[in-house]
Design a protein around this motif. Sequence first.
Motif, PDB file in Angstrom:
ATOM      1  N   GLY A 164      -6.530   1.807  -0.676  1.00 47.40           N
ATOM      2  CA  GLY A 164      -7.722   0.985  -0.585  1.00 47.40           C
ATOM      3  C   GLY A 164      -8.283   0.937   0.824  1.00 47.40           C
TER       4      GLY A 164
ATOM      5  N   VAL B 164     -10.772  -1.598   3.104  1.00 41.24           N
ATOM      6  CA  VAL B 164     -11.603  -2.785   3.320  1.00 41.24           C
ATOM      7  C   VAL B 164     -12.644  -2.413   4.361  1.00 41.24           C
TER       8      VAL B 164
ATOM      9  N   LEU C  56      -7.529 -10.826   6.466  1.00 44.39           N
ATOM     10  CA  LEU C  56      -7.655  -9.584   5.701  1.00 44.39           C
ATOM     11  C   LEU C  56      -7.211  -9.767   4.256  1.00 44.39           C
ATOM     12  N   THR C  57      -6.244 -10.638   4.024  1.00 44.86           N
ATOM     13  CA  THR C  57      -5.736 -10.852   2.664  1.00 44.86           C
ATOM     14  C   THR C  57      -6.793 -11.428   1.730  1.00 44.86           C
TER      15      THR C  57
ATOM     16  N   THR D 289      -7.955  -8.011   0.414  1.00 48.66           N
ATOM     17  CA  THR D 289      -6.967  -7.131  -0.234  1.00 48.66           C
ATOM     18  C   THR D 289      -6.474  -7.711  -1.560  1.00 48.66           C
ATOM     19  N   THR D 290      -6.472  -9.022  -1.676  1.00 49.94           N
ATOM     20  CA  THR D 290      -6.033  -9.634  -2.934  1.00 49.94           C
ATOM     21  C   THR D 290      -7.012  -9.382  -4.086  1.00 49.94           C
TER      22      THR D 290
ATOM     23  N   ASP E  51      -1.481  -0.706  -2.802  1.00 58.39           N
ATOM     24  CA  ASP E  51      -0.363  -1.042  -1.906  1.00 58.39           C
ATOM     25  C   ASP E  51      -0.476  -0.401  -0.528  1.00 58.39           C
TER      26      ASP E  51
ATOM     27  N   TRP F 141      -3.389   0.008   2.562  1.00 59.81           N
ATOM     28  CA  TRP F 141      -4.726  -0.419   2.952  1.00 59.81           C
ATOM     29  C   TRP F 141      -5.145   0.156   4.304  1.00 59.81           C
TER      30      TRP F 141
ATOM     31  N   VAL G  85      -8.632  -0.036   7.009  1.00 57.59           N
ATOM     32  CA  VAL G  85      -9.770  -0.899   7.309  1.00 57.59           C
ATOM     33  C   VAL G  85     -10.846  -0.066   7.994  1.00 57.59           C
TER      34      VAL G  85
ATOM     35  N   VAL H 246      -1.532  -2.327   8.252  1.00 56.72           N
ATOM     36  CA  VAL H 246      -2.736  -1.511   8.096  1.00 56.72           C
ATOM     37  C   VAL H 246      -2.392  -0.043   8.359  1.00 56.72           C
TER      38      VAL H 246
END
Length: 256
Positions: free
Chosen positions: A81, A83, A127-128, A131-132, A138, A140, A142, A161
Amino acid sequence: MASNSVPPKGSKVRRVITRVLLGLFALLGLVTAGFLVWANVGVMQAEPGPLAAVESDPSITVVENPEAVVMSPTDQKSTKGLVFIPGAKVTAESYLSNLSGIVADDGVTVVITKPTLNLAFFDLRPLTTFTTLAPDVDQWWVGGHSLGGVKACQFAAQPDVQGLVLFGSYCANDLSGSDLPVLSLGGSNDGLSTPAKIKDASVRLPADAEFIQIDGANHARFGDYGVQSGDGTATISSEEMRSRLTEDISAFLKAA
């Protein structure tokens, strides 16, 4: 006999102090109101064509949340993922098209934040918060564009990160002593985060950070939101830009 009493000196001082404080509060209120108006007026919106293309793509699922816009692959489980944080006064939707390629082609989930007051500088959420929104992911990374990239650099200092992706941006905090993988994408025609500014700030990134300059790209071409004041002129199309970003980010994530 009439009394010519004089009010105590202390009462005059108190009145003066009260008037000064009321004036300061009134000034603060005006400044605050003016800032709130400025932060919410002139916000750059996503161009309808690129946005509609993403929203109609069956391979991509787009979910709108109060905190962010989430793009994920429709038919596969995503474990990686990104962000991503927008530039100042640019909507999250403005980056859907340019980031959609890594979703459709590589199965990456992309969470594009909605910064407080449309300015990443004022967004104090951890950041959570973002991410949540994609619990199956699993790993991440940025990233961010312009001022959003400056905020992403702050998130990148966290130990969990995996790496940092910058669009026309650079760090204010020093990451040079870390072993963090970094991809810095700049535009040759960027009039805001100019190639010279990116080069000057490169000392705050790890020595092995990867720098790629995209010929013909200006600052606004990293999103799809139209013309931006002070920017150079793009000579690369939005379609070509999307292809370049997909290629460069995909290679960066696969190398991790």
